[in-house]
Write a protein that holds these residues in place. Structure first.
Motif, short mmCIF file in Angstrom:
data_model
loop_
_atom_site.label_atom_id
_atom_site.label_comp_id
_atom_site.label_asym_id
_atom_site.label_seq_id
_atom_site.Cartn_x
_atom_site.Cartn_y
_atom_site.Cartn_z
N VAL A 129 0.86 -1.18 0.00
CA VAL A 129 0.00 0.00 0.00
C VAL A 129 0.90 1.24 0.00
CG1 VAL A 129 -1.75 1.31 1.26
CG2 VAL A 129 -1.79 -1.20 1.33
N ARG A 130 0.62 2.15 -0.91
CA ARG A 130 1.35 3.43 -0.94
C ARG A 130 0.36 4.53 -0.58
NH1 ARG A 130 5.76 2.93 -5.65
NH2 ARG A 130 5.64 0.70 -5.94
N SER A 131 0.78 5.39 0.35
CA SER A 131 -0.05 6.50 0.79
C SER A 131 0.87 7.69 1.02
CB SER A 131 -0.80 6.14 2.08
OG SER A 131 -1.55 7.24 2.55
N GLY A 132 0.90 8.61 0.06
CA GLY A 132 1.82 9.75 0.17
C GLY A 132 3.25 9.24 0.19
N GLU A 133 3.98 9.60 1.23
CA GLU A 133 5.37 9.16 1.37
C GLU A 133 5.49 7.78 2.02
OE1 GLU A 133 8.14 10.95 0.27
OE2 GLU A 133 6.55 12.13 -0.69
N ASP A 134 4.37 7.25 2.51
CA ASP A 134 4.40 5.96 3.21
C ASP A 134 4.30 4.79 2.24
OD1 ASP A 134 4.43 6.78 6.05
OD2 ASP A 134 2.51 7.71 5.54
N VAL A 135 5.10 3.78 2.52
CA VAL A 135 5.06 2.51 1.77
C VAL A 135 4.86 1.42 2.82
CG1 VAL A 135 6.32 0.93 0.27
CG2 VAL A 135 6.61 3.41 -0.01
N LEU A 136 3.69 0.80 2.76
CA LEU A 136 3.28 -0.20 3.75
C LEU A 136 3.29 -1.59 3.13
CD1 LEU A 136 1.75 -1.31 6.32
CD2 LEU A 136 -0.36 -0.51 5.21
N PRO B 115 -1.80 7.30 6.98
CA PRO B 115 -3.04 7.92 6.53
C PRO B 115 -3.86 6.98 5.64
CG PRO B 115 -1.24 9.48 6.38
CD PRO B 115 -0.62 8.14 6.72
N GLY B 116 -5.11 6.76 6.05
CA GLY B 116 -6.02 5.93 5.28
C GLY B 116 -5.98 4.45 5.60
N VAL B 117 -5.13 4.04 6.54
CA VAL B 117 -5.03 2.62 6.89
C VAL B 117 -5.17 2.46 8.40
CG1 VAL B 117 -3.63 0.53 6.81
CG2 VAL B 117 -3.54 2.15 4.91
N THR C 76 -13.28 1.63 0.13
CA THR C 76 -12.72 0.97 1.30
C THR C 76 -12.45 -0.49 0.98
OG1 THR C 76 -13.93 2.43 2.79
CG2 THR C 76 -13.13 0.39 3.73
N ALA C 77 -11.30 -0.97 1.43
CA ALA C 77 -10.93 -2.38 1.28
C ALA C 77 -10.56 -2.92 2.66
CB ALA C 77 -9.76 -2.52 0.33
N TYR C 78 -10.78 -4.20 2.85
CA TYR C 78 -10.43 -4.86 4.09
C TYR C 78 -9.41 -5.95 3.79
CZ TYR C 78 -14.59 -2.64 5.93
OH TYR C 78 -15.51 -1.72 6.31
N TYR C 79 -8.32 -5.96 4.54
CA TYR C 79 -7.35 -7.05 4.46
C TYR C 79 -7.54 -7.88 5.72
CZ TYR C 79 -3.24 -9.81 3.75
OH TYR C 79 -2.40 -10.87 3.56
N LEU D 91 -6.81 -5.05 8.57
CA LEU D 91 -6.59 -3.67 8.17
C LEU D 91 -7.74 -3.18 7.32
CD1 LEU D 91 -3.46 -5.00 8.28
CD2 LEU D 91 -3.09 -2.57 8.11
N VAL D 92 -8.11 -1.92 7.56
CA VAL D 92 -9.13 -1.24 6.77
C VAL D 92 -8.41 -0.13 6.01
CG1 VAL D 92 -11.27 0.07 6.82
CG2 VAL D 92 -10.88 -1.73 8.52
N ILE D 93 -8.52 -0.20 4.68
CA ILE D 93 -7.80 0.73 3.82
C ILE D 93 -8.82 1.58 3.09
CG2 ILE D 93 -6.16 0.90 1.90
CD1 ILE D 93 -5.47 -2.13 2.75
#
Length: 167
Positions: free
Chosen positions: A7-14, A133-135, A158-161, A150-152
């Motif tokens: 998951v990529r969110s702005g500068e975050d790589v999850l 952010p968003g996760v 919205t997605a659920y893992y 996780l809720v993304i």
């Protein structure tokens, strides 16, 4: 299946889940989980992500097939695979994994998570919490007593893992 999520969110790589890793070898590997696995790092490179790019790792629980790439072996030492990441695990799951019983001893392998605490990379979560952010990391007991999901959320979707939801 050993599924991991990027998951990529702005500068975050999850990275959600890190699979079996590559620490099991030989007959132990074939006995515990035969098959083709251990390619997460190569698979990330294919989409342009290096281990150093990852800022966050989340494990839904600590069974070996979900957290094996949390750490890598260098000689006799273990270090975090993703050196710039914070690792998120549910606090109760970490406690259970650090004190396995006869049933869980074969899957809770301390080499996959204990080194994270030793180097200050581990964040233990109690309850629901946004990790980037968003996760959101949320408790979903079932497969293990302290399993999480996780809720993304992004752009109105919205997605659920779910990880492993049942035993």
């Amino acid at each position: 299946g050993l599924n991991c999520l990027l998951v990529r969110s702005g500068e975050d790589v999850l990275v959600v889940e890190t699979g079996m890793g590559d620490k099991l070898t030989g007959s132990m590997r074939e006995k515990v989980f035969p098959g083709d696995y251990g390619t997460l790092i190569d698979d990330l490179r294919v989409v342009g992500v290096t281990a150093e790019d990852v800022t966050t790792v989340a494990n839904t629980h600590l069974d070996a097939d979900h957290c094996g790439w949390n750490t890598v072996r260098e000689g006799e030492a273990l270090r975090p695979t993703f050196p710039n990441a914070r690792y998120y695990i549910e606090a109760g799951e970490y406690e259970a994994a650090m004190h396995p019983n006869e049933r869980t001893r074969a899957t809770y392998l301390a080499e996959n998570f204990e080194p994270l605490e030793k180097v200050g990379k581990l964040d233990l979560i109690e309850g629901e919490r946004e990790i980037i952010p968003g996760v959101r990391f949320i408790p979903t007991p079932g497969h293990t007593a302290d399993h999480a999901a996780l809720v993304i959320s992004s752009q109105g979707e919205t997605a659920y893992y779910l990880g492993d939801m049942v035993q």
